[in-house]
Design an enzyme around this catalytic site. Structure first.
Site, PDB file in Angstrom:
ATOM      1  N   HIS A 271       0.859  -1.188   0.000  1.00 21.07           N
ATOM      2  CA  HIS A 271       0.000   0.000   0.000  1.00 21.07           C
ATOM      3  C   HIS A 271       0.891   1.232   0.000  1.00 21.07           C
ATOM      4  O   HIS A 271       1.926   1.261   0.649  1.00 21.07           O
ATOM      5  CB  HIS A 271      -0.903   0.023   1.240  1.00 21.07           C
ATOM      6  CG  HIS A 271      -2.070   0.944   1.075  1.00 21.07           C
ATOM      7  ND1 HIS A 271      -1.986   2.290   1.322  1.00 21.07           N
ATOM      8  CD2 HIS A 271      -3.332   0.703   0.645  1.00 21.07           C
ATOM      9  CE1 HIS A 271      -3.171   2.839   1.065  1.00 21.07           C
ATOM     10  NE2 HIS A 271      -3.997   1.909   0.658  1.00 21.07           N
ATOM     11  N   ASP A 328      -7.879  -5.313  -0.093  1.00 18.66           N
ATOM     12  CA  ASP A 328      -8.376  -6.207  -1.159  1.00 18.66           C
ATOM     13  C   ASP A 328      -8.015  -7.661  -0.930  1.00 18.66           C
ATOM     14  O   ASP A 328      -8.502  -8.528  -1.657  1.00 18.66           O
ATOM     15  CB  ASP A 328      -7.790  -5.746  -2.505  1.00 18.66           C
ATOM     16  CG  ASP A 328      -8.332  -4.381  -2.895  1.00 18.66           C
ATOM     17  OD1 ASP A 328      -7.516  -3.487  -3.188  1.00 18.66           O
ATOM     18  OD2 ASP A 328      -9.555  -4.204  -2.842  1.00 18.66           O
TER      19      ASP A 328
HETATM   20  C1  SDX Z   1      -6.150  -0.056  -3.124  1.00 24.18           C
HETATM   21  O1  SDX Z   1      -4.421   4.506  -2.335  1.00 24.18           O
HETATM   22  C2  SDX Z   1      -5.323   3.871  -1.732  1.00 24.18           C
HETATM   23  O2  SDX Z   1      -5.724   4.204  -0.648  1.00 24.18           O
HETATM   24  C3  SDX Z   1      -5.903   2.683  -2.456  1.00 24.18           C
HETATM   25  C4  SDX Z   1      -6.905   1.850  -1.669  1.00 24.18           C
HETATM   26  C5  SDX Z   1      -8.181   2.604  -1.443  1.00 24.18           C
HETATM   27  O3  SDX Z   1      -8.900   2.266  -0.455  1.00 24.18           O
HETATM   28  O4  SDX Z   1      -8.534   3.448  -2.273  1.00 24.18           O
HETATM   29  O5  SDX Z   1      -6.341   1.485  -0.426  1.00 24.18           O
HETATM   30  C6  SDX Z   1      -7.293   0.582  -2.416  1.00 24.18           C
HETATM   31  O6  SDX Z   1      -5.935   0.243  -4.271  1.00 24.18           O
HETATM   32  C7  SDX Z   1      -5.261  -1.022  -2.372  1.00 24.18           C
HETATM   33  C8  SDX Z   1      -4.070  -1.543  -3.255  1.00 24.18           C
HETATM   34  C9  SDX Z   1      -4.591  -2.673  -4.161  1.00 24.18           C
HETATM   35  N1  SDX Z   1      -3.565  -3.055  -5.113  1.00 24.18           N
HETATM   36  C10 SDX Z   1      -2.905  -4.231  -5.021  1.00 24.18           C
HETATM   37  O7  SDX Z   1      -3.049  -5.027  -4.100  1.00 24.18           O
HETATM   38  C11 SDX Z   1      -1.959  -4.520  -6.186  1.00 24.18           C
HETATM   39  C12 SDX Z   1      -0.632  -5.067  -5.654  1.00 24.18           C
HETATM   40  N2  SDX Z   1       0.023  -3.984  -4.897  1.00 24.18           N
HETATM   41  C13 SDX Z   1       0.962  -3.192  -5.612  1.00 24.18           C
HETATM   42  O8  SDX Z   1       0.963  -3.114  -6.965  1.00 24.18           O
HETATM   43  C14 SDX Z   1       1.523  -2.001  -4.820  1.00 24.18           C
HETATM   44  O9  SDX Z   1       1.839  -2.453  -3.577  1.00 24.18           O
HETATM   45  C15 SDX Z   1       0.649  -0.756  -4.721  1.00 24.18           C
HETATM   46  C16 SDX Z   1       0.223  -0.297  -6.060  1.00 24.18           C
HETATM   47  C17 SDX Z   1      -0.522  -0.994  -3.862  1.00 24.18           C
HETATM   48  C18 SDX Z   1       1.514   0.328  -4.054  1.00 24.18           C
HETATM   49  O10 SDX Z   1       2.553   0.556  -4.877  1.00 24.18           O
HETATM   50  P1  SDX Z   1       3.739   1.573  -4.477  1.00 24.18           P
HETATM   51  O11 SDX Z   1       3.529   2.159  -3.138  1.00 24.18           O
HETATM   52  O12 SDX Z   1       3.878   2.492  -5.649  1.00 24.18           O
HETATM   53  O13 SDX Z   1       4.963   0.615  -4.312  1.00 24.18           O
HETATM   54  P2  SDX Z   1       5.979   0.362  -5.469  1.00 24.18           P
HETATM   55  O14 SDX Z   1       5.232  -0.085  -6.689  1.00 24.18           O
HETATM   56  O15 SDX Z   1       6.892   1.544  -5.572  1.00 24.18           O
HETATM   57  O16 SDX Z   1       6.809  -0.906  -4.909  1.00 24.18           O
HETATM   58  C19 SDX Z   1       7.846  -0.706  -3.922  1.00 24.18           C
HETATM   59  C20 SDX Z   1       8.625  -2.028  -3.913  1.00 24.18           C
HETATM   60  C21 SDX Z   1       9.040  -2.469  -5.327  1.00 24.18           C
HETATM   61  O17 SDX Z   1      10.161  -3.294  -5.173  1.00 24.18           O
HETATM   62  P3  SDX Z   1      11.650  -2.584  -5.385  1.00 24.18           P
HETATM   63  O18 SDX Z   1      11.603  -1.906  -6.736  1.00 24.18           O
HETATM   64  O19 SDX Z   1      11.797  -1.622  -4.214  1.00 24.18           O
HETATM   65  O20 SDX Z   1      12.636  -3.749  -5.339  1.00 24.18           O
HETATM   66  O21 SDX Z   1       7.751  -3.069  -3.421  1.00 24.18           O
HETATM   67  C22 SDX Z   1       7.541  -4.024  -4.450  1.00 24.18           C
HETATM   68  C23 SDX Z   1       7.889  -3.348  -5.759  1.00 24.18           C
HETATM   69  O22 SDX Z   1       8.290  -4.312  -6.724  1.00 24.18           O
HETATM   70  N3  SDX Z   1       6.105  -4.356  -4.386  1.00 24.18           N
HETATM   71  C24 SDX Z   1       5.626  -5.585  -4.502  1.00 24.18           C
HETATM   72  C25 SDX Z   1       4.233  -5.466  -4.324  1.00 24.18           C
HETATM   73  N4  SDX Z   1       3.921  -4.173  -4.126  1.00 24.18           N
HETATM   74  C26 SDX Z   1       5.083  -3.491  -4.168  1.00 24.18           C
HETATM   75  N5  SDX Z   1       6.247  -6.786  -4.713  1.00 24.18           N
HETATM   76  C27 SDX Z   1       5.426  -7.883  -4.765  1.00 24.18           C
HETATM   77  N6  SDX Z   1       4.083  -7.826  -4.620  1.00 24.18           N
HETATM   78  C28 SDX Z   1       3.457  -6.647  -4.392  1.00 24.18           C
HETATM   79  N7  SDX Z   1       2.140  -6.604  -4.242  1.00 24.18           N
END
Ligand code: SDX
Length: 392
Positions: A271, A328
């Site tokens: 998140h 989720d």
């Molecule tokens: C919602 O904003 C809100 O409030 C949204 C929400 C709401 O109520 O409106 O809370 C609802 O959208 C919840 C999120 C649902 N999405 C998912 O579950 C999809 C999977 N999650 C990700 O794609 C991700 O965690 C996000 C999009 C939720 C957040 O992304 P960020 O904060 O931009 O994090 P990032 O993409 O910069 O990742 C940081 C690191 C990376 O690794 P490095 O490059 O540092 O090595 O964490 C890793 C990413 O690869 N990473 C994950 C991951 N999420 C981040 N690795 C594996 N699995 C994951 N789910």
């Protein structure tokens, strides 16, 4: 005081904003709607009470709540002509695309809801949307099920009427199941608002051009659809089902998520704001156990989800990146137990988020905020002289 910060002028008109609606503390896992803790609201309030709180800023008295619902009931009719739009979609159309289109189509049948300069006009547009949106949600499900549309029952509560419009079988009476009703009420509350997330920011910025409430919500639905946002609840179940089909080897999928060559992410984890835990996920995880036990449902996918969570919490890759289950991760397991098909999960998220979107849109309009205009840092070419095509 309520976590309000004042942005310096440079941030004005960039889509960032000041708001008095929802407070998040990502480090401590705090979520409050208008100062009330999500844990209290999820356990003690009705979804319509929370909608009133988010939109108008105070928990309603019984009289205020009764008036709100009475006004909603008067507007619950959706023009029969709109069925022609619904009929134009193939059964296979994703319900989020249908819902966004139908919400935008409401404009044509409710022209008075577009130019809303007075608070009274805003109230009338808000009532129309609170009344008609659940009907459109039910339409998307009944279209997929090949069932005739249902007109609801105004003797039921707001949430029970939604369940009836969604699930009543043409040849039977609809009996409200208390467990299902309470579970949906809680899920809708938990999704009702979440500060300036992707879809809410979309609603605010589209609304800032004075495009109107319905157009702003239609845009918000499209933003929520994405698998990185609200679409994650559908992607989580598809991922868990894939793990089950693949023999339940969660470690293999944990490794895939770490493999930088592989775009696979553990859906439902991580998140942008919560860096310890998502308070909503905690509540939903407990509710999933309660609902499945009450309904006598054994869902192996729940056990896979718990196994995945346990492993991730003990894995340095996830712990170092502060990746924990979000709202989720468990919600789809409950939706499924309530008889909601996977493709409808994000529609249910939109139904829950509706009052939050409305509240944020109303706040932006009442504060007379200027049109949103995000700024950029230019990283392109400096000025270049034009060359004729024969000289390139
Ligand atoms: C919602 O904003 C809100 O409030 C949204 C929400 C709401 O109520 O409106 O809370 C609802 O959208 C919840 C999120 C649902 N999405 C998912 O579950 C999809 C999977 N999650 C990700 O794609 C991700 O965690 C996000 C999009 C939720 C957040 O992304 P960020 O904060 O931009 O994090 P990032 O993409 O910069 O990742 C940081 C690191 C990376 O690794 P490095 O490059 O540092 O090595 O964490 C890793 C990413 O690869 N990473 C994950 C991951 N999420 C981040 N690795 C594996 N699995 C994951 N789910």
């Amino acid at each position: 005081s309520g976590g309000l910060i004042t942005l310096d002028p440079g941030f004005k008109n960039t889509g960032s904003c000041e708001s008095a609606i929802t407070f998040l503390n990502g480090e401590e896992g705090i979520l409050r709607y208008r100062g009330y803790a999500i844990e209290d609201l999820a356990e003690k309030a009705s979804f319509l009470e929370v909608a009133y709180l988010l939109i108008f800023g105070e928990l309603p008295t019984q009289q205020q709540l009764d008036k709100l619902y009475a006004d909603i009931k008067k507007e619950s009719h959706v023009d029969e002509e709109m069925k022609k739009i619904l009929d134009g979609f193939p059964k296979s159309a994703h319900p989020m695309g249908v819902l966004s289109s139908l919400t935008s189509a409401l404009i044509a049948f409710n022209p008075s809801a577009v130019n809303v300069d007075s608070e009274e006009d805003m109230y009338n547009a808000i009532i129309k949307l609170l009344a008609k949106f659940p009907v459109l949600v039910a339409w998307t499900l009944r279209k997929r099920n090949g069932q005739p549309l249902d007109y609801g029952d105004s003797s039921l509560t707001y949430v029970d009427n939604i369940l009836k419009m969604m699930f009543k079988k043409p040849s039977e009476n609809y009996e409200v199941n208390k467990v299902v009703s309470e579970a949906l009420n809680k899920l809708l509350i938990l999704h009702a608002d979440h500060e300036q997330n992707c879809s809410t920011s979309t609603v605010r910025i589209v609304g800032s051009s004075h495009a109107g409430l319905f157009a702003s919500i239609s845009a918000g639905i499209s933003a929520l659809w994405g698998p990185l946002h609200g679409g994650a609840n559908q992607a989580v179940i598809e991922m868990l089902e894939g793990i089950k089909q693949d023999g339940g080897d969660t470690k293999k999928y944990m490794q895939k998520a770490k493999d930088k060559e592989d775009p696979f992410r553990l859906m439902g984890f991580g998140h942008r704001v919560y860096k310890n835990f998502d308070p909503r996920a905690k509540i939903i995880k407990k509710s999933a156990d309660d609902v499945l036990n009450s309904l006598g449902i054994e869902d192996p996918v729940l056990d896979i989800a718990k196994g995945l969570e346990k492993e991730a919490l003990e894995d340095s890759y996830f712990v170092d990146r502060k990746l924990y289950p979000n709202v989720d991760f468990y919600s789809g397991i409950i939706y499924r137990a309530l008889g909601i098909p996977t493709e409808m999960f994000t529609v249910m998220f939109a139904l829950g988020r509706l009052p939050g979107w409305i509240a944020q849109w109303r706040e932006m309009r009442l504060r007379k905020e200027p049109i949103g205009r995000p700024r950029q840092v230019y990283i392109g070419e400096n000025h270049r002289e034009f060359k004729d095509i024969n000289n390139r």
